[in-house]
Design a protein around this motif. Structure first.
Motif, mmCIF file in Angstrom:
data_model
loop_
_atom_site.group_PDB
_atom_site.id
_atom_site.type_symbol
_atom_site.label_atom_id
_atom_site.label_comp_id
_atom_site.label_asym_id
_atom_site.label_seq_id
_atom_site.Cartn_x
_atom_site.Cartn_y
_atom_site.Cartn_z
ATOM 1 N N ILE A 362 0.840 -1.197 0.000
ATOM 2 C CA ILE A 362 0.000 0.000 0.000
ATOM 3 C C ILE A 362 0.881 1.254 0.000
ATOM 4 N N ASN A 363 1.955 1.212 0.760
ATOM 5 C CA ASN A 363 2.895 2.332 0.768
ATOM 6 C C ASN A 363 3.476 2.570 -0.626
ATOM 7 N N ARG A 364 3.772 1.491 -1.300
ATOM 8 C CA ARG A 364 4.288 1.610 -2.665
ATOM 9 C C ARG A 364 3.239 2.194 -3.596
ATOM 10 N N ILE A 365 1.975 1.825 -3.376
ATOM 11 C CA ILE A 365 0.891 2.401 -4.196
ATOM 12 C C ILE A 365 0.800 3.900 -3.964
ATOM 13 N N PHE A 366 0.885 4.305 -2.691
ATOM 14 C CA PHE A 366 0.772 5.720 -2.365
ATOM 15 C C PHE A 366 1.904 6.549 -2.968
ATOM 16 N N HIS A 367 3.126 6.076 -2.810
ATOM 17 C CA HIS A 367 4.278 6.935 -3.068
ATOM 18 C C HIS A 367 5.064 6.583 -4.334
ATOM 19 N N GLU A 368 4.681 5.519 -5.007
ATOM 20 C CA GLU A 368 5.331 5.198 -6.271
ATOM 21 C C GLU A 368 4.323 5.053 -7.401
ATOM 22 N N ARG A 369 3.331 4.207 -7.172
ATOM 23 C CA ARG A 369 2.389 3.925 -8.257
ATOM 24 C C ARG A 369 1.502 5.123 -8.571
ATOM 25 N N PHE A 370 0.931 5.748 -7.530
ATOM 26 C CA PHE A 370 0.025 6.876 -7.766
ATOM 27 C C PHE A 370 0.758 8.072 -8.373
ATOM 28 N N PRO A 371 1.919 8.498 -7.833
ATOM 29 C CA PRO A 371 2.649 9.586 -8.509
ATOM 30 C C PRO A 371 3.015 9.243 -9.944
ATOM 31 N N PHE A 372 3.326 7.980 -10.182
ATOM 32 C CA PHE A 372 3.649 7.580 -11.550
ATOM 33 C C PHE A 372 2.426 7.725 -12.464
ATOM 34 N N GLU A 373 1.249 7.381 -11.933
ATOM 35 C CA GLU A 373 0.029 7.541 -12.731
ATOM 36 C C GLU A 373 -0.223 9.022 -13.038
ATOM 37 N N LEU A 374 0.115 9.896 -12.096
ATOM 38 C CA LEU A 374 -0.054 11.327 -12.357
ATOM 39 C C LEU A 374 0.909 11.798 -13.435
ATOM 40 N N VAL A 375 2.138 11.301 -13.372
ATOM 41 C CA VAL A 375 3.126 11.697 -14.376
ATOM 42 C C VAL A 375 2.740 11.172 -15.756
ATOM 43 N N PRO A 423 -6.652 8.587 -12.365
ATOM 44 C CA PRO A 423 -5.607 7.959 -11.537
ATOM 45 C C PRO A 423 -5.947 7.933 -10.050
ATOM 46 N N SER A 424 -6.736 8.898 -9.583
ATOM 47 C CA SER A 424 -7.113 8.895 -8.167
ATOM 48 C C SER A 424 -8.029 7.720 -7.848
ATOM 49 N N LEU A 425 -9.018 7.483 -8.710
ATOM 50 C CA LEU A 425 -9.907 6.339 -8.508
ATOM 51 C C LEU A 425 -9.143 5.021 -8.662
ATOM 52 N N LYS A 426 -8.199 5.004 -9.580
ATOM 53 C CA LYS A 426 -7.389 3.790 -9.768
ATOM 54 C C LYS A 426 -6.567 3.496 -8.527
ATOM 55 N N GLY A 641 1.234 21.687 -11.254
ATOM 56 C CA GLY A 641 2.217 21.138 -10.319
ATOM 57 C C GLY A 641 1.780 21.318 -8.882
ATOM 58 N N ILE A 642 1.175 22.476 -8.563
ATOM 59 C CA ILE A 642 0.668 22.718 -7.205
ATOM 60 C C ILE A 642 -0.470 21.760 -6.879
ATOM 61 N N VAL A 643 -1.401 21.568 -7.828
ATOM 62 C CA VAL A 643 -2.540 20.673 -7.597
ATOM 63 C C VAL A 643 -2.067 19.231 -7.416
ATOM 64 N N ASN A 644 -1.141 18.809 -8.275
ATOM 65 C CA ASN A 644 -0.614 17.444 -8.142
ATOM 66 C C ASN A 644 0.021 17.221 -6.767
ATOM 67 N N LYS A 645 0.759 18.192 -6.331
ATOM 68 C CA LYS A 645 1.404 18.090 -5.023
ATOM 69 C C LYS A 645 0.369 17.973 -3.916
ATOM 70 N N SER A 646 -0.678 18.738 -4.026
ATOM 71 C CA SER A 646 -1.742 18.700 -3.019
ATOM 72 C C SER A 646 -2.463 17.354 -3.034
ATOM 73 N N ILE A 647 -2.773 16.858 -4.250
ATOM 74 C CA ILE A 647 -3.494 15.578 -4.363
ATOM 75 C C ILE A 647 -2.618 14.430 -3.868
ATOM 76 N N ARG A 648 -1.328 14.462 -4.217
ATOM 77 C CA ARG A 648 -0.428 13.399 -3.763
ATOM 78 C C ARG A 648 -0.360 13.369 -2.231
ATOM 79 N N ASP A 649 -0.538 14.494 -1.601
ATOM 80 C CA ASP A 649 -0.505 14.548 -0.150
ATOM 81 C C ASP A 649 -1.827 14.104 0.472
ATOM 82 N N LEU A 650 -2.930 14.509 -0.143
ATOM 83 C CA LEU A 650 -4.235 14.244 0.461
ATOM 84 C C LEU A 650 -4.763 12.842 0.181
#
Length: 840
Positions: A362-375, A423-426, A641-650
């Motif tokens: 789950i940690n990997r999903i949060f901090h690797e997979r989800f940011p990758f989906e945003l990119v 990507p958020s729903l994914k 970039g600001i929105v992505n940063k906020s979404i990645r945090d929330l």
């Protein structure tokens, strides 16, 4: 009677073998045993039947033994047989034993002459046997017959290797005397796995079928093809005897007579024959077990320790006790919650070294997979610029716009923010999938109660699915919140500023000289200030009609220079048609040029690439519009970039709060109530048949191991046993060596083949036979016969080291001629005919 503990060794191994076979596993213990190997029709089955004194093995042509037969011989007053797969049934008629072996073989292998490595366990109790455990293996063959598989040779070889490669397995290599020993399949495969010959015992069969005038004396004396443990010769019943139902006792008497009367074998008759072979195998297996006791004890202890924790809950187990069911339910639900939380939060006692799972995944999903989906949300640059251009034009309408419209910026930004929903729903879906898998893993410990496991999985999974809907609603709410207000006052938003930094303006000394200023490049202008505080503005240069050009640096200058000029030949700064800006490095120059490109200031010779050119109605060549497009493009990049940063945090916070933490609280506080309300507690805690069987097998295994450790602990290991004979010249077994003949010529015979002092034994049946095979024979001296572990003193262990020479004269048994008197009248007839046989 010898050492009682040592006599219990073979029955102990039999018990272990039965325990492990009934459970269907070996507990990773290689139990000491004797494997019988040889080619087809080598006489393996006849040797085993002679041991038992009964006809009980299948007979016929081709491969008859098609499954390993673990034959356990147990000394007993009553005579009967038992199969491990027919518990409780005693076979008194050995014809029924044969029929059962054939039926059990066909049950696994079918009737097509195929083979199987699954053994048949047969235990024979008889007053005519010594404690002994042997494994009768299929005979080696080279050609498939009938409907056998074409690779039958390799199948049999692989099966044999499964047994004889183990260091705890003695190898009984059976070879017929009427076959060249150097071509023996049994010796060849034994040499592969036992190159030092520490575990191989040779058996020569069919001695009575050799051509007239020949014998195998040199082989049996361990001279021709020596083995460390030597050879023992036996004479089995012929096929005619078997067909005629010749009694095995009569066959053993005929075998005894054969060795006593044959001129080549009579001097070694006491160490030939089936009874002697059985005694030696008993002694060798006992010695072998004794040698492997330390390692076996260590393995048993490790197995007991590994089972201790699992067996603890089974020791006082009563399946139908209602209080036990209630206690078990509470314990299992509590354990399920602890396991779930540990796998989420991380714990050292349940670390999975094979793959990521639980909280780590789950940690990997949060901090690797989800940011990758945003990119991965890649903007099509041409399409984006086209959209910005249309938005600017549509905002201005019929008017001519002088400034970059905010509405165009907001329209483009909102369209890009909407792309974050997928990507958020994914991300939520991935976390739900991992939580579901985690529930399945944690419920494995509930496998003893199938209905409890099923209900637990259903209840927790249903709750996770309910939280999934609420979490997705909250995630969509986060996206809608971002859409509701575009905060251009955010501290990270660049606004119209594209770049800030120090640059040097090159001006001649006559006009004041070169000076360094703080430059600010925006989408509309280039300004410079006295310092970084930006309080004193020196000048602001609009970007309209400006372009860049390269400037060569001066002869004495160390800085890199580029110029800015006006395409309409106007002065750019004061009376200068071109401003020369200097940087310390070429990299800084390239970076500033890139920033000017983003502001719409292009190089002097820059041409639009024809293949990237869009249709004429899409891109206007209006420089002002191009600058506005570039400005909005930069602003969109900054704000997204600001929105992505906020979404990645929330996102992780939202999922953790609404789904994961909520699921943990539900399991700890509400799962038990849901289980009680889901049905009858008795049916919920009904134990599975597999679990009951597993518990019984586990307890049997545990008690068998404990009993084995107890028996081993009582055994006195100080019993005198014979060591393995020293190495012999075994170069004959190397593949490169030539094939030796059955009877070597005179030149090849060892010179001291018959020592003059003692050339073998005294005439007649010797009471003190010659020493063991292995090494040249040592002249025997009169002495008291040794007493072996079985209480018999009629022969010496043929595998022992050469006997010690007594320090004082020993008493000579009555009736035995002394060493000094001349030989008996018939002595020459014994020795003389044998002499030429060594040389012919």
């Amino acid at each position: 009677m010898g050492n009682r503990g040592m006599e219990d060794l073979i029955p102990l191994i039999n018990k272990l073998q039965d325990a492990f076979s009934s459970i269907g596993q070996s507990c990773n213990l290689d139990l000491p045993q004797i494997a019988v190997v040889g080619g087809q029709s080598a006489g393996k089955s006849s040797v085993l039947e002679n041991f038992v004194g009964r006809d009980f093995l299948p007979r016929g042509s081709g491969i008859v033994t098609r499954r390993p037969l673990i034959l356990q011989l147990c000394f007993n007053k009553a005579e009967y047989a038992e199969f491990l797969h027919c518990k409780g049934r005693k076979f008194v008629d050995f014809e029924e034993v044969r029929a059962e072996i054939e039926a059990e073989t066909d049950r696994i292998t079918g009737s097509n002459k195929g083979i199987s490595p699954i053994p048949i366990n047969l235990r024979v109790y008889s007053p005519n046997v010594l404690n002994l455990t042997l494994i009768d293996l299929p005979g080696m063959t080279k050609v498939a017959v009938g409907d056998q598989p074409l690779d039958i040779e390799h199948q049999i070889r692989d099966m044999l290797l499964q047994f004889i490669t183990k260091e705890s397995c003695l190898i009984l290599a059976v070879t017929p005397a009427n076959q060249d020993l150097a071509n023996s399949d049994a010796l060849k495969i034994a040499k592969e796995v036992d190159p030092q010959g520490l575990r191989t015992i040779g058996v020569i069969t069919k001695l009575d079928l050799m051509d007239e005038g020949t014998d195998a004396k040199d082989i049996l004396e361990n001279k021709l093809l020596p083995l460390r443990r030597g050879y023992i010769g036996v004479v089995n019943r012929s096929q005619k005897d078997i067909d005629g139902r010749k009694d095995i006792r009569a066959a053993l008497a005929a075998e005894r007579k054969f060795f006593l009367s044959h001129p080549g074998y009579r001097h070694m008759a006491e160490r030939m024959g089936t009874p002697h072979l059985q005694k030696q195998l008993n002694q060798q297996l006992t010695n072998h077990i004794r040698d492997t006791l330390p390692g076996l004890r260590s393995k048993l202890q490790s197995q007991v320790l590994s089972l201790e924790k699992e067996v603890e809950e089974y020791k006082n187990f009563r399946p139908d006790d209602p209080t036990r069911k209630t206690k078990a339910l509470l314990q299992m639900v509590q354990q399920f919650g602890v396991d779930f939380e540990k796998r989420i939060e991380g714990s050292g006692d349940q670390v999975d070294t094979a793959e990521l799972s639980g909280g780590a995944k789950i940690n990997r999903i949060f901090h690797e997979r989800f940011p990758f989906e945003l990119v991965k949300i890649v903007f099509d640059e041409k399409e984006l610029r086209r959209e910005i251009s249309h938005a600017i034009k549509n905002v201005h309408g019929v008017r001519t716009g002088l400034f970059t419209p905010d509405l165009a910026f907001e329209a483009i930004v909102k369209k890009q923010i909407l792309k974050l929903k997928e990507p958020s729903l994914k991300c939520v879906d991935l976390v739900v999938s991992e939580l579901t898998a985690l529930v399945m893993k944690c419920s494995v410990k509930l496998g003893s109660y199938p209905r409890l496991r099923e209900e637990t999985e259903r209840i927790v999974t249903t709750y996770v699915r309910e939280r999934e809907g609420k979490t997705k609603d909250q995630v969509m709410l986060l996206i809608d919140i971002e859409l509701s207000y575009i905060n251009t006052n955010h501290e990270d938003f660049i606004g119209f500023v594209i770049r800030k930094g120090w640059l040097t303006i090159n001006i001649s000394i006559m006009k004041g000289g070169s000076k360094e200023y703080w430059f600010i490049l925006t989408a509309e202008s280039l300004s410079w200030y006295k310092d970084e505080e930006e309080k004193e503005k020196k000048y602001m240069l609009p970007l309209d009609n400006l372009k860049l050009r390269d400037v060569e640096k001066g002869f004495m200058s160390t800085k890199h220079v580029f110029g800015i000029f006006n395409t309409e030949s106007r002065n750019v700064y004061k009376d200068l048609r071109q401003i020369e800006l200097a940087c310390d490095t070429q990299e800084d120059v390239d970076s500033w040029k890139a920033s000017f490109l983003r502001a719409g200031v292009y190089p002097e010779k820059d041409q639009v690439d024809t293949e990237d050119t869009a249709p004429s109605e899409t891109f206007s060549m209006d420089p002002q519009l191009e600058r506005q497009v570039e400005t909005i493009r930069n602003l969109v990049d900054s704000y997204i970039g600001i929105v992505n940063k906020s979404i990645r945090d929330l996102m992780p916070k939202t999922i953790m709060h609404l789904m994961i933490n909520s699921a943990k609280d539900f399991i700890h506080s509400e799962l038990l109530a849901y289980l009680y309300s889901s049905g009858d507690q008795n049916s919920l805690m009904e134990e599975s048949a597999d679990q009951a069987q597993r518990r019984d097998e586990m307890l049997r295994m545990y008690h068998a191991l404990k009993e084995a450790l107890h028996i081993i602990g009582d055994i006195t290991t100080t019993t005198v046993t014979v060591p393995v004979p020293p190495p012999v010249n075994d170069s004959w077994m190397q593949e490169a060596s030539p094939t030796p003949q059955r009877r070597p010529p005179a030149a090849a015979a060892p010179p001291p083949s018959r020592p003059p002092a003692v050339s073998g034994a005294r005439p007649g049946p010797p009471l003190n036979p010659s020493p063991a095979f292995g090494g040249p024979p040592i002249p025997s001296r009169p002495g008291p016969p040794p007493i072996n572990a079985f209480g018999s003193n009629n022969h010496q262990d043929p595998f022992s080291a050469p006997p010690l020479i007594p320090s004082r004269p020993a008493r000579i048994p009555p009736g035995v001629p002394s060493r000094r008197p001349p030989g008996a009248p018939h002595r020459p007839t014994i020795i003389r005919p044998a002499e030429p046989s060594l040389l012919d």
